[in-house]
Design a protein around this motif. Structure first.
Motif, PDB file in Angstrom:
ATOM      1  N   ALA A 241       0.837  -1.203   0.000  1.00  0.00           N
ATOM      2  CA  ALA A 241       0.000   0.000   0.000  1.00  0.00           C
ATOM      3  C   ALA A 241       0.871   1.252   0.000  1.00  0.00           C
ATOM      4  CB  ALA A 241      -0.930  -0.003   1.217  1.00  0.00           C
ATOM      5  N   TRP A 336     -10.536  -6.078  -7.862  1.00  0.00           N
ATOM      6  CA  TRP A 336     -10.153  -4.915  -7.050  1.00  0.00           C
ATOM      7  C   TRP A 336     -11.181  -3.788  -7.211  1.00  0.00           C
ATOM      8  CZ3 TRP A 336      -8.283  -0.128  -9.178  1.00  0.00           C
ATOM      9  CH2 TRP A 336      -7.795   0.776  -8.239  1.00  0.00           C
ATOM     10  N   TRP A 387      -5.877  -3.866  -1.912  1.00  0.00           N
ATOM     11  CA  TRP A 387      -4.610  -3.832  -2.649  1.00  0.00           C
ATOM     12  C   TRP A 387      -4.041  -5.234  -2.856  1.00  0.00           C
ATOM     13  CZ3 TRP A 387      -4.052  -0.142  -5.639  1.00  0.00           C
ATOM     14  CH2 TRP A 387      -4.091   1.209  -5.286  1.00  0.00           C
TER      15      TRP A 387
END
Length: 469
Positions: A241, A336, A387
């Motif tokens: 991240a 995602w 993520w």
């Protein structure tokens, strides 16, 4: 050409000197220099890519003029379709052809049709194609909507499309912002230049000192996640991240800072997204040029939130799924996007997704401060889990990675160097300083330059992550 390369450190001063000290009184010559410099910068990867960006420039230049000249709406629409079909066709062919073909073959195989041999293309994905196709396409759309007049200055338009600071990874500029700046005279501004240099330094620090330091650790953890326990996997997710933020926002900072050196103001692409208190706020602060592009050219034309809750939810899903697919030809990116849609929809239905925009009292009591802190931590947590899908090779790997976090042990954090956690914590502290716009002493910038130079000597340098998109 990479921003974090020796070639760029030679290239930039040469272009800067020619731009301000040789051609400073002739705007047309400055624009020619920008165009040549941009093509050299882009062609450094592969000169064959230049034909694509040149073709995209030619198509939208003539489409823009044709839309303006057309007396009837139907003819204007036909020219707009030419631009959209060409740009999306270019993007689809180079980026998604193999993905669609292989997905289709897998589907047929799953229902009993055994297809062993199928033809795929062995093509190199042109760097930044997702960025400049969207940039030129928005130019044609804005002309069609009457928000912009076409330009007949081909050099200026070509410089707008290929402007080297933001060419390969954004921000995705609108012609309404950048093109007028290219068409008008520019004067050197010392304050602007200093601000630009500082932004370049900050961006380089995030990229080479933070992102590139974390990259080997992240690569190892995600490649060998079965060998690690939950604590290490949490570390890997958090580090990624931070890595992707520093890598991408670092590029944007360098791009915006470099543009300032030449007298241009590019749009802000990141606004400290990890300090967001909700998913809605996160998406208004992360990759702003892309999220606003989808908002203006897809979400609003679909009806946005003004078509009722059911269709509004549909529009939200469309935006997030397309955003995920824009990032790459892999089901992990679509997953995602879907995760972010699911996280966003509850606040959309309840009408709380814009709450953070409401100004409250400047005095925040301790309870409110603690409440905001909890919201920030929660938002960062869910974004980090999402993520994992973005980073993992397959959806199955994503689920396995998250499920294995259940084997969490406190002592597993010892597998990661304390210095790496120090880098991450330092980044968040410095980002907070930038967020609060606290004045920074010159010695801070000197130390940062020294750290950058030291980091550039390591063998962990890598391309920017978003080059692959």
């Amino acid at each position: 050409m990479l921003f974090n390369s020796l070639e760029f450190f030679i290239f930039l001063p040469i272009v800067f000197i020619l731009y301000w000290f040789v051609l400073n009184k002739k705007i047309n010559q400055q624009n020619v220099l920008l165009l040549i410099a941009s093509y050299v910068f882009y062609g450094w990867w592969d000169y064959r890519f230049l034909s694509l960006i040149a073709l995209s420039t030619l198509v939208d230049y003539f489409v823009g003029i044709s839309i303006d000249k057309s007396p009837v709406k139907s003819t204007k629409r036909k020219w707009l379709i030419v631009s959209i079909v060409f740009n999306l066709g270019l993007l689809g062919f180079f980026k998604y052809y193999n993905f669609f073909l292989e997905s289709w073959v897998e589907l047929l195989n799953s229902i009993g049709y055994n297809i062993k041999n199928h033809w795929t293309l062995k093509v190199i994905l042109p760097v930044g194609i997702s960025f400049y196709t969207f940039q030129t396409m928005s130019y044609s759309i804005d002309i069609y909507k009457g928000k912009l007049k076409s330009t007949k200055n081909f050099i200026a338009f070509a410089a707008f499309v290929s402007f080297f600071p933001q060419l390969v990874a954004g921000p995705i500029e609108r012609a309404s912002n950048l093109l007028p700046q290219i068409l008008k005279n520019r004067k050197f501004n010392k304050i602007n230049a200093i601000s630009g240099i500082q932004q370049i330094i900050w961006g380089m620090f995030k990229k080479v000192a933070v992102a590139d330091s974390l990259a080997p650790i992240v690569n190892d953890i995600f490649s060998n996640y079965n060998d690690y326990s939950g604590g290490t996997l949490i570390t890997g997710a958090v580090f990624f991240a931070v890595q992707i933020y520093c890598d991408f926002s670092g590029y944007s900072d360098i791009a915006i800072g470099t543009a300032k050196l030449f007298g241009f103001d590019l749009m802000t692409n990141f606004n400290f997204p990890y300090f967001s208190k909700s998913i809605g706020e996160f998406w208004r602060k992360w990759h702003i040029s892309l999220s606003t592009w989808f908002r203006d050219y897809l979400y609003i034309p679909l009806g946005g939130s003004k078509v009722g809750k059911i269709k509004g939810v549909r529009n939200v899903f469309v935006i997030f799924l397309v955003s995920g697919f824009w990032h790459g030809a892999n089901w992990t990116f679509i997953a995602w996007g879907a995760i972010h849609a699911l996280l966003f929809i509850p606040s959309f239905i309840l009408g709380t997704n814009r709450n953070y925009l409401v100004q409250t009292s400047s005095k925040v009591n301790m309870f409110q401060y603690f409440k905001n802190l909890i919201k920030i931590i929660y938002t960062f947590f869910v974004v980090t889990i999402a993520w994992v899908f973005f980073r993992a090779a397959t959806i199955q790997d994503s689920f396995n990675y998250i499920l294995k976090i259940n084997s969490f042990k406190l002592d597993s954090f010892s597998l990661i160097s304390v210095s790496d956690w120090f880098i991450v914590i330092t980044l968040f502290i410095m980002d907070y300083v930038m967020f609060k716009k606290i004045k920074i002493n010159i010695f801070f910038w000197v130390i940062m330059v020294i750290v950058i130079l030291g980091a550039l000597n390591r063998e962990t340098q890598s391309e920017f992550i978003y080059f692959q998109f």
